[in-house]
Design a protein around this motif. Structure first.
Motif, mmCIF file in Angstrom:
data_model
loop_
_atom_site.group_PDB
_atom_site.id
_atom_site.type_symbol
_atom_site.label_atom_id
_atom_site.label_comp_id
_atom_site.label_asym_id
_atom_site.label_seq_id
_atom_site.Cartn_x
_atom_site.Cartn_y
_atom_site.Cartn_z
ATOM 1 N N GLY A 91 0.818 -1.209 0.000
ATOM 2 C CA GLY A 91 0.000 0.000 0.000
ATOM 3 C C GLY A 91 0.851 1.259 0.000
ATOM 4 N N THR A 92 1.936 1.230 0.776
ATOM 5 C CA THR A 92 2.845 2.378 0.829
ATOM 6 C C THR A 92 3.509 2.606 -0.525
ATOM 7 O OG1 THR A 92 3.243 1.999 3.171
ATOM 8 C CG2 THR A 92 4.872 3.323 1.985
ATOM 9 N N SER A 94 2.349 1.702 -3.408
ATOM 10 C CA SER A 94 1.303 2.188 -4.308
ATOM 11 C C SER A 94 1.054 3.680 -4.104
ATOM 12 C CB SER A 94 0.013 1.393 -4.068
ATOM 13 O OG SER A 94 -1.034 1.923 -4.815
ATOM 14 N N ASN A 95 1.016 4.103 -2.851
ATOM 15 C CA ASN A 95 0.815 5.533 -2.566
ATOM 16 C C ASN A 95 1.987 6.368 -3.068
ATOM 17 O OD1 ASN A 95 -1.659 5.113 -1.379
ATOM 18 N ND2 ASN A 95 -0.843 4.977 0.689
ATOM 19 N N LEU A 96 3.209 5.859 -2.939
ATOM 20 C CA LEU A 96 4.372 6.585 -3.457
ATOM 21 C C LEU A 96 4.301 6.724 -4.973
ATOM 22 C CD1 LEU A 96 7.254 5.087 -1.298
ATOM 23 C CD2 LEU A 96 6.449 7.442 -1.277
ATOM 24 N N TRP A 97 3.930 5.634 -5.652
ATOM 25 C CA TRP A 97 3.822 5.675 -7.115
ATOM 26 C C TRP A 97 2.738 6.658 -7.539
ATOM 27 C CZ3 TRP A 97 6.402 4.641 -11.287
ATOM 28 C CH2 TRP A 97 5.751 4.605 -12.495
ATOM 29 N N ASN A 98 1.580 6.622 -6.872
ATOM 30 C CA ASN A 98 0.497 7.549 -7.204
ATOM 31 C C ASN A 98 0.913 8.995 -6.951
ATOM 32 O OD1 ASN A 98 -1.235 5.545 -8.031
ATOM 33 N ND2 ASN A 98 -2.199 5.318 -6.028
ATOM 34 N N GLY A 99 1.659 9.240 -5.890
ATOM 35 C CA GLY A 99 2.154 10.584 -5.619
ATOM 36 C C GLY A 99 3.119 11.058 -6.694
ATOM 37 N N GLN A 101 3.178 10.018 -9.821
ATOM 38 C CA GLN A 101 2.395 10.278 -11.028
ATOM 39 C C GLN A 101 1.633 11.595 -10.928
ATOM 40 O OE1 GLN A 101 2.487 8.550 -13.859
ATOM 41 N NE2 GLN A 101 4.028 7.261 -12.933
#
Length: 161
Positions: A91-92, A94-99, A101
């Motif tokens: 989850g972390t 994923s959140n880093l990747w979304n941030g 992007q």
């Protein structure tokens, strides 16, 4: 008025569930609830079912964590807390990747807005200089100024970047 009401323990048969055994009772540890044969089959009463290596409630008194695989120990390994840790890590990430992007998208949007702003400013400068020339020429003719004086006024008051 001073009467004490004592609750009656009902069995599953009395409330319409046959074969479950007593619903209320002591299962061998404080505050426990005995669900009878189905509880023992699913492992909800704190004991590991016969022939099973997985318990949802752990074994009371032996220190095993809920959901631990028998023989795996209570630390890092194949158990629920480790799976939760792994999912938290995913989850972390994923959140880093979304941030990342979102940051890239914001940077692209800023560049686009700067391009639009610069084009708008250039168009406004052209419009203002055209109006300045038209007004200066009309005024120069009305006041009897020479073309040199009109061009000098336009050059002094022209906007540029």
């Amino acid at each position: 008025m001073g009467e004490t009401i004592t609750p009656t323990p009902y069995t599953a048969d009395q409330v319409g569930f046959q074969g479950l055994g007593p619903v209320m009772g002591n299962s061998g540890y404080a505050g426990g609830m005995n669900l009878g044969s189905i509880g023992r089959t699913l492992g909800f009463n704190g004991a590991t079912p016969p022939g099973s290596s997985f318990s949802l409630g752990g074994n009371p008194g032996d220190g095993t964590a809920a959901g631990a695989v028998a023989g795996a120990g209570g630390g890092f390994g194949l158990n629920v807390p480790t799976a939760q840790l792994a999912l938290g890590g995913l989850g972390t990430l994923s959140n880093l990747w979304n941030g990342f992007q979102a940051n890239s998208l914001a940077r692209d949007q800023l560049g686009f807005m700067k391009t639009i702003g610069n084009a708008n400013l250039n168009n406004q400068i052209k419009t203002l200089n055209t109006r300045l020339e038209d007004r200066a020429k009309s005024r120069g003719v009305a006041e009897g100024q020479s073309q040199g004086q009109i061009d000098d006024y336009i050059a002094r008051n022209r906007l540029s970047r």
